[in-house]
Design an enzyme around this catalytic site. Structure first.
Site, short mmCIF file in Angstrom:
data_model
loop_
_atom_site.label_atom_id
_atom_site.label_comp_id
_atom_site.label_asym_id
_atom_site.label_seq_id
_atom_site.Cartn_x
_atom_site.Cartn_y
_atom_site.Cartn_z
N HIS A 167 0.86 -1.15 0.16
CA HIS A 167 -0.10 0.02 0.02
C HIS A 167 0.96 1.23 0.04
CE1 HIS A 167 -4.24 0.97 0.60
NE2 HIS A 167 -4.27 -0.20 0.67
N PRO A 212 -3.93 5.40 17.83
CA PRO A 212 -3.80 4.58 16.73
C PRO A 212 -3.79 5.39 15.47
CG PRO A 212 -5.96 4.30 17.60
CD PRO A 212 -5.41 5.02 18.45
P1 RFL Z 1 -1.23 -6.95 22.41
O1 RFL Z 1 -1.42 -7.24 21.14
O2 RFL Z 1 -2.36 -6.14 23.55
O3 RFL Z 1 -0.99 -8.45 23.34
C1 RFL Z 1 -0.78 -8.45 24.71
C2 RFL Z 1 -0.94 -9.87 25.05
O4 RFL Z 1 -1.00 -10.03 26.51
C3 RFL Z 1 -2.01 -10.66 26.94
N1 RFL Z 1 -2.12 -10.35 28.32
C4 RFL Z 1 -1.86 -11.34 29.40
N2 RFL Z 1 -1.18 -12.37 29.29
C5 RFL Z 1 -0.83 -12.90 30.58
N3 RFL Z 1 -1.23 -12.25 31.95
C6 RFL Z 1 -1.73 -11.15 31.84
N4 RFL Z 1 -1.99 -10.44 32.82
C7 RFL Z 1 -2.13 -10.45 30.41
N5 RFL Z 1 -2.60 -9.33 30.42
C8 RFL Z 1 -2.67 -9.25 28.90
C9 RFL Z 1 -3.21 -10.43 26.04
O5 RFL Z 1 -4.37 -11.37 26.22
C10 RFL Z 1 -2.54 -10.30 24.74
O6 RFL Z 1 -2.50 -11.68 23.87
O7 RFL Z 1 0.28 -5.95 22.81
P2 RFL Z 1 1.62 -6.21 21.76
O8 RFL Z 1 1.97 -7.25 21.68
O9 RFL Z 1 2.38 -5.09 22.69
O10 RFL Z 1 1.09 -5.39 20.53
C11 RFL Z 1 0.52 -4.06 20.42
C12 RFL Z 1 -0.66 -4.06 19.36
O11 RFL Z 1 -1.49 -5.13 19.60
C13 RFL Z 1 -1.08 -2.74 19.15
O12 RFL Z 1 -0.26 -1.68 19.58
C14 RFL Z 1 -1.83 -2.42 17.95
O13 RFL Z 1 -2.87 -3.29 17.58
C15 RFL Z 1 -2.33 -1.05 17.74
N6 RFL Z 1 -2.99 -0.66 16.67
C16 RFL Z 1 -2.17 -0.55 15.46
N7 RFL Z 1 -0.93 -0.56 15.21
C17 RFL Z 1 -0.41 -0.53 14.12
O14 RFL Z 1 0.84 -0.72 13.96
N8 RFL Z 1 -1.11 -0.31 13.11
C18 RFL Z 1 -2.37 -0.26 12.88
O15 RFL Z 1 -3.06 -0.30 11.82
C19 RFL Z 1 -3.22 -0.25 14.16
N9 RFL Z 1 -4.47 -0.36 14.21
C20 RFL Z 1 -4.36 -0.74 16.63
C21 RFL Z 1 -5.24 -0.60 15.34
C22 RFL Z 1 -5.12 -1.21 17.73
C23 RFL Z 1 -6.55 -0.87 17.89
N10 RFL Z 1 -7.19 -1.28 19.19
C24 RFL Z 1 -6.63 -1.99 20.21
C25 RFL Z 1 -8.18 -0.49 19.78
C26 RFL Z 1 -6.52 -0.61 15.48
C27 RFL Z 1 -7.48 -0.75 16.84
C28 RFL Z 1 -8.90 -0.84 16.59
#
Ligand code: RFL
Length: 388
Positions: A68, A290
């Site tokens: 993209h 985001p």
């Molecule tokens: P995650 O993906 O939240 O994963 C954390 C994991 O930890 C688990 N967890 C636990 N496990 C054990 N014990 C506990 N006490 C725990 N507490 C939580 C959870 O179940 C989960 O599996 O964090 P990580 O790895 O740091 O990754 C971060 C990303 O997921 C996040 O920043 C992005 O999704 C943000 N985001 C976007 N980022 C981009 O780079 N490009 C995008 O286009 C983009 N679009 C978005 C997004 C986030 C969105 N959200 C969250 C509203 C669009 C949306 C709608």
């Protein structure tokens, strides 16, 4: 080595550590199916693709990811397009849904002999200043347990046990509520334009982002506190049509809305990211709005830096990269925060008590005009938009 959380940060870290011969276990609160189907991000930066490719983690991405390179702004003054893949650092995004990436990373981790405990919630991290930190957990049957390791990586997101276990006073939270909320929507509908669409409208911002050939993410700015089900599907599509100016630029392809989330645009950057033998990465380290799609990309960049630092410490006896880990990550994090903040100001009238002032609206118009007309501004935008 114990890793909390099987999101992009935890799974990239786990895969890289296994490749370096470091034994590690991931503790994940959710079930296996839950993490494979949690739809979130989709726009991957060139650096992210590079990390995955260098480590042989890009099979699905290279087969199904879509390049993209164009975004389109629709404003009261008309519309303009930026071919950001030809501007600035000349890098495109790769669109690959986060849940598919997580599924690939999980398969690769398990295939390489990695251990993961699903439905296991970390409750707290202990003794991080000593040589043997530990994690107390609630196992799938609800029983308490304890894991001990040489290091603990908290990749468990913004509400995880890593953040909760930090001593008050030992960490600074740099928080900002940007005063804007988005209704995030996933529609079972093909993308309606061949570009990322950003609409700046008197009703508020609307966004269009492809996820795959038949799924599209849309965003609608909404009043903070709005409930996700406050608008019917028809109201959502009508409002998207209005803000995206479908009457002028072509209709949006409608479809079933399969996910609705209200996202408050907030930042929360922790400093430092290392606390003895507890290291934070991803959303656990810094929450970013985001608005510029940086969260997953930063999470993967930090996971790579952390994997290198831990490998240096555990395999080569060199602690220096671990000492530098926090500062190195924070340099990238603050740059991404600054750009995301700029994007928020570009895309929204941030409402004050009496709505956005005419002065602020003029400033925003001028910023959009510079982006439309100035090659230097366009290069700056492209470099920051795709970079981490
Ligand atoms: P995650 O993906 O939240 O994963 C954390 C994991 O930890 C688990 N967890 C636990 N496990 C054990 N014990 C506990 N006490 C725990 N507490 C939580 C959870 O179940 C989960 O599996 O964090 P990580 O790895 O740091 O990754 C971060 C990303 O997921 C996040 O920043 C992005 O999704 C943000 N985001 C976007 N980022 C981009 O780079 N490009 C995008 O286009 C983009 N679009 C978005 C997004 C986030 C969105 N959200 C969250 C509203 C669009 C949306 C709608």
């Amino acid at each position: 080595m114990v890793i909390l959380g099987a999101g992009p940060a935890g799974l990239v870290l786990g895969n890289l550590l296994l490749r370096a011969g470091i034994d590690c276990a991931i503790l994940e609160r959710s079930g296996r199916d839950d993490i494979r189907h949690r739809q979130r991000a989709g726009f991957l930066a060139a650096h992210t693709v590079g990390v995955l490719a260098r480590n042989g983690l890009d099979e699905g991405l290279s087969r199904y990811g879509q390049e993209h390179r164009v975004c389109e702004f629709r404003t009261v003054d008309g519309r303009f397009r930026l071919d950001y893949g030809r501007l600035g650092a000349k890098e495109p995004h790769t669109v690959y849904p986060q849940h598919r990436l997580v599924a690939d990373l999980l398969d690769s981790f398990l295939g390489a002999g990695g251990r993961i405990r699903f439905d296991t919630e970390a409750l707290a991290v202990h003794d991080t200043d000593g040589p043997a930190p530990s994690v107390t957990v609630r196992d799938p049957d609800g029983h308490p347990g304890r894991w001990q390791a040489r290091y603990v990586a908290a990749c468990d997101g913004q509400h995880g046990a890593g953040r909760r276990s930090l001593r008050p006073g030992a960490v600074r939270h740099n928080r900002r509520d940007h005063g804007v909320s988005w209704l995030g929507l996933l529609a079972e509908a093909p993308p309606s334009l061949d570009a990322v669409g950003y609409a700046v409208h008197p009703h508020g911002f609307a966004g269009h982002m492809a996820r795959s050939t038949d799924i599209t993410r849309y965003y609608l700015q909404c009043t903070p506190g709005t409930r996700a089900d406050a608008w019917s599907d028809t109201c959502v599509w009508d409002e998207l049509d209005t803000r995206m100016r479908a009457a002028d630029y072509g209709p949006l392809t409608r479809g079933r809305i399969v996910q609705r989330t209200v996202v408050g645009l907030r930042s929360d950057v922790l400093e430092p990211l290392r606390h003895g033998r507890l290291l934070l990465a991803g959303d656990a380290a810094a929450l970013i709005s985001p608005s510029a799609a940086k969260g997953a990309n930063l999470a993967i960049l930090e996971a790579e830096l952390l994997a290198h630092a831990l490998t240096a410490a555990l395999v080569h006896g060199d602690a220096a990269p671990l000492d530098r880990y926090s500062d190195r990550c924070l340099t990238h994090i603050w740059r991404a925060q600054e750009f995301s903040h700029w994007m928020i100001g570009l895309l929204h009238a941030v409402p004050g008590a009496e709505g956005a002032s005419p002065f602020e609206e003029r400033m925003r118009g001028s910023r959009l005009a510079a982006l439309r007309d100035s090659p230097t501004t366009q290069d700056w935008f492209a470099e920051n938009y795709v970079g981490v």
